[in-house]
Design an enzyme around this catalytic site. Structure first.
Site, mmCIF file in Angstrom:
data_model
loop_
_atom_site.group_PDB
_atom_site.id
_atom_site.type_symbol
_atom_site.label_atom_id
_atom_site.label_comp_id
_atom_site.label_asym_id
_atom_site.label_seq_id
_atom_site.Cartn_x
_atom_site.Cartn_y
_atom_site.Cartn_z
ATOM 1 N N LEU A 276 0.850 -1.205 0.000
ATOM 2 C CA LEU A 276 0.000 0.000 0.000
ATOM 3 C C LEU A 276 0.882 1.251 0.000
ATOM 4 C CD1 LEU A 276 -2.943 -0.930 2.369
ATOM 5 C CD2 LEU A 276 -3.071 -0.318 -0.034
ATOM 6 N N HIS A 277 1.551 1.472 -1.118
ATOM 7 C CA HIS A 277 2.426 2.622 -1.284
ATOM 8 C C HIS A 277 2.004 3.394 -2.521
ATOM 9 C CE1 HIS A 277 4.993 1.149 1.887
ATOM 10 N NE2 HIS A 277 4.955 -0.042 1.313
ATOM 11 N N ALA A 278 2.123 4.698 -2.467
ATOM 12 C CA ALA A 278 1.852 5.618 -3.583
ATOM 13 C C ALA A 278 0.575 5.293 -4.352
ATOM 14 C CB ALA A 278 3.069 5.697 -4.490
#
Length: 93
Positions: free
Chosen positions: A14-16
């Site tokens: 759950l990044h960018a």
């Protein structure tokens, strides 16, 4: 309280971009939802900074929860989005 445990389907976690997709989807449900790592404290799923702050990795278990009316449908849709690493909230579950 309704709850769904699901493993993050996006390889990058759950990044960018995946976090942005998730936050938009959580907001679109119209239901207050929290997200947490399996062993962590819940945060507001509609907050980009809070979701990024989790540092959830691909394959890691997260917990989605809500006690609002309509929570089951919203959580099912969000769980599918996260588990399958989709680009948008599914129309049906």
């Amino acid at each position: 309280m309704a709850e769904r445990r699901v493993n993050v389907g996006w390889a990058e976690g759950l990044h960018a971009r995946p976090a942005s997709i998730f936050v938009r989807a959580a907001t679109a449900t119209g239901v207050p939802v929290t997200i947490a790592k399996a062993d962590g404290s819940p945060v507001n799923a509609a907050s980009m900074l809070a979701v990024l702050g989790l540092g959830a990795q691909g394959g890691e278990e997260i917990v989605l929860a809500s006690d609002a009316e309509g929570a089951d449908v919203a959580l099912d849709r969000l769980a599918k989005l996260v588990a399958e690493g989709l680009e948008e909230l599914p129309e049906t579950v």
